[in-house]
Design a protein around this motif. Sequence first.
Motif, PDB file in Angstrom:
ATOM      1  N   THR A 102      -5.738  -1.787  -8.389  1.00  0.00           N
ATOM      2  CA  THR A 102      -5.116  -2.652  -9.247  1.00  0.00           C
ATOM      3  C   THR A 102      -5.331  -2.889 -10.572  1.00  0.00           C
ATOM      4  O   THR A 102      -6.397  -1.784 -10.821  1.00  0.00           O
TER       5      THR A 102
ATOM      6  N   GLU B  99       5.284 -11.510  -6.086  1.00  0.00           N
ATOM      7  CA  GLU B  99       6.696 -10.922  -6.005  1.00  0.00           C
ATOM      8  C   GLU B  99       5.998  -9.136  -5.729  1.00  0.00           C
ATOM      9  O   GLU B  99       4.440  -9.188  -6.256  1.00  0.00           O
ATOM     10  N   GLY B 100       6.622  -8.481  -5.558  1.00  0.00           N
ATOM     11  CA  GLY B 100       6.119  -6.850  -4.988  1.00  0.00           C
ATOM     12  C   GLY B 100       5.722  -6.448  -6.167  1.00  0.00           C
ATOM     13  O   GLY B 100       4.955  -5.295  -6.221  1.00  0.00           O
ATOM     14  N   ASP B 101       5.794  -7.140  -7.592  1.00  0.00           N
ATOM     15  CA  ASP B 101       4.962  -6.336  -8.912  1.00  0.00           C
ATOM     16  C   ASP B 101       3.858  -6.829  -9.169  1.00  0.00           C
ATOM     17  O   ASP B 101       2.754  -6.483 -10.084  1.00  0.00           O
TER      18      ASP B 101
ATOM     19  N   LEU C  83       0.844  -6.583  -7.283  1.00  0.00           N
ATOM     20  CA  LEU C  83       0.701  -5.603  -6.480  1.00  0.00           C
ATOM     21  C   LEU C  83      -0.300  -5.279  -7.107  1.00  0.00           C
ATOM     22  O   LEU C  83      -1.702  -5.006  -6.984  1.00  0.00           O
ATOM     23  N   GLY C  84       0.763  -4.430  -8.048  1.00  0.00           N
ATOM     24  CA  GLY C  84       0.109  -3.499  -9.506  1.00  0.00           C
ATOM     25  C   GLY C  84      -0.552  -4.366  -9.897  1.00  0.00           C
ATOM     26  O   GLY C  84      -1.885  -4.242 -10.642  1.00  0.00           O
ATOM     27  N   LYS C  85      -0.155  -5.827 -10.563  1.00  0.00           N
ATOM     28  CA  LYS C  85      -0.826  -6.480 -11.116  1.00  0.00           C
ATOM     29  C   LYS C  85      -1.971  -6.803 -10.307  1.00  0.00           C
ATOM     30  O   LYS C  85      -2.998  -7.474 -11.620  1.00  0.00           O
TER      31      LYS C  85
END
Lengths: 348, 348
Positions: free
Chosen positions: B134, B215-217, B219-221
């Motif tokens: 992340t 939410e899905g975004d 995950l990367g954050k």
Amino acid sequence: MIRISLDVMGGDFGPDVVIPGAAIALDRHPDVQFLLYGAKAQIDPLLDRFPKLKAKSTVHDCEVAIGMDEKPSQALRRGRYVSSMWRAIEAVKTADADVAVSAGNTGALMAMAKFCLRTMANIERPAIAAIWPTAKGESVVLDVGASIGADSQQLIDFAIMGSAMARALFEVNRPTVGLLNVGVEEVKGQEEVREAGRLLREAQLETLDYTGFVEGDDLGKGTVDVVVTEGYSGNIALKTAEGTARQIASYLRAAMSRTWLSRLGYILAKGAFDMLREKLDPRKVNGGVFLGLNGVVIKSHGGTDAEGFAAAIDVGYDMVRNGLNQKIENDLKIYHAKYPPRAGQGVA
Amino acid sequence: MIRISLDVMGGDFGPDVVIPGAAIALDRHPDVQFLLYGAKAQIDPLLDRFPKLKAKSTVHDCEVAIGMDEKPSQALRRGRYVSSMWRAIEAVKTADADVAVSAGNTGALMAMAKFCLRTMANIERPAIAAIWPTAKGESVVLDVGASIGADSQQLIDFAIMGSAMARALFEVNRPTVGLLNVGVEEVKGQEEVREAGRLLREAQLETLDYTGFVEGDDLGKGTVDVVVTEGYSGNIALKTAEGTARQIASYLRAAMSRTWLSRLGYILAKGAFDMLREKLDPRKVNGGVFLGLNGVVIKSHGGTDAEGFAAAIDVGYDMVRNGLNQKIENDLKIYHAKYPPRAGQGVA
């Protein structure tokens, strides 16, 4: 001439983005006429700055604007018949407009669009389709969040509607279609996904080429023209991809500004980075298409700028110009000639 | 001393990757002993090249190797008791090894691990947890494909197991935990996800800090330390992220090699690109952890190289060193002191 109704109050910035966005889109499509729904007192001074747009627009004053955080049920209660969002959609219903575009909140927009336009005959549930940038170009991915879960018949509806949209967008006669699935278990995937796959394979439709299951990494590869899934996993996939793209862009920025040598390299390769930025520009693929309603509605990102909103208008323009809903109706007819629709469909 | 059993025949390259991989891991962890399961005739000559590894290894000849495409049921029928995969897992059951690592096919590995080790008391279903890079560091994401669908109790089990793993991996006492969901519908998400959220919030566990839906975004954050979801959407999210990363890397390569100026820029900024490549290197986060079994099993990517396989061994090492399964047992006890387990749990 194509007539586009705009919810001018939608999105994080309302008229400040919608009006300049419409002006950009008009430059690209001089055959467009706009129906502008929103607070006339805010719209008029902005329109004065874009005389060409002003000449092609009619302003329809609305007292109510739907908030970005408003719940669908509340928005429907408060905004039905009177809000800029409702009236932009209603213009499609009354055939005053060919397509409606809004950057307003997705839940409210979908609730109003369903209530006002109703689902097409033989479609149980609308879907939101996204245009997904891939290594090969673009794909259509649906549903990305209109509803949670889908049975096999609904997945087949999505396949038919998504391939109609792909034909309206890309130069392809018989788009390839894949069902999103996972490849880990022996008996792969959910029952309804397998059933939908079996039926699509059996149907041998001339309007789409069903190629089988695809997995998450096929989205970016562009393995198929249309990826079909239910709205929960579709929404998670979409947001995960957006998040990953942002994450890598920020890694790249950090890496390139770390030493004077990398900064120099960045300057020399600036053209390449600009190209990459353009490639990854989320504004370029802005515009979710609501499929399965008696009328086309386009959802723009709420936080986009004028360029991004113009891209959403472009999508709406293409959908109308290429007869999206006629294609869907036609394709459904072909499918249901082979497989009669089940009782109760299309009445929701 | 930590004893690690290896399925030497697993993965696309078998011993050619596993043996050099073990040698790399041994350099990092001199307190490791290896139990090598596979074709002795292939292993012995390779081991001669790594005398340090040879001194720390025992070779256990196995006649059967599980194919990468073999179905779980077939693998279980053909490979039970005799295959390198089975025997590596069995070594954990008999307490000859502390953890097993295999690059073999996921379905077969999970089927054998379940059959041989059985699920822990009060755990209905095992999960596969991934370590997700992340913007802030790393998160634990589960389930990424052990099974499809999960009810609220299973999601809570995943939350407890995932947070135990996060405590074993990262320096954090009370990891933040989020439930993966979608933000579009008014009544957000699936019933079981909301129910799990309600129960986790109510439980106020001292071992994990439940923060709500993500939410899905996110995950990367890296919004939370542990992201919990059922295996279908988790697998799709994981593969979508991998695919997006590859897609952007290939855009970048194409952009940087387009003109002599961008190529020169690339050369100057090579240090930065190397940093980025390292950051995105999928080998670095190789190693899915099977959680919820009476023993720890690590799944390496099948196509990885020695460096990647060594990373999977590292994960297994960390899990044992930090007492993963004791942590899970302890945390389950704390949870079930408040909420007694339902009948039938843990017998699957």
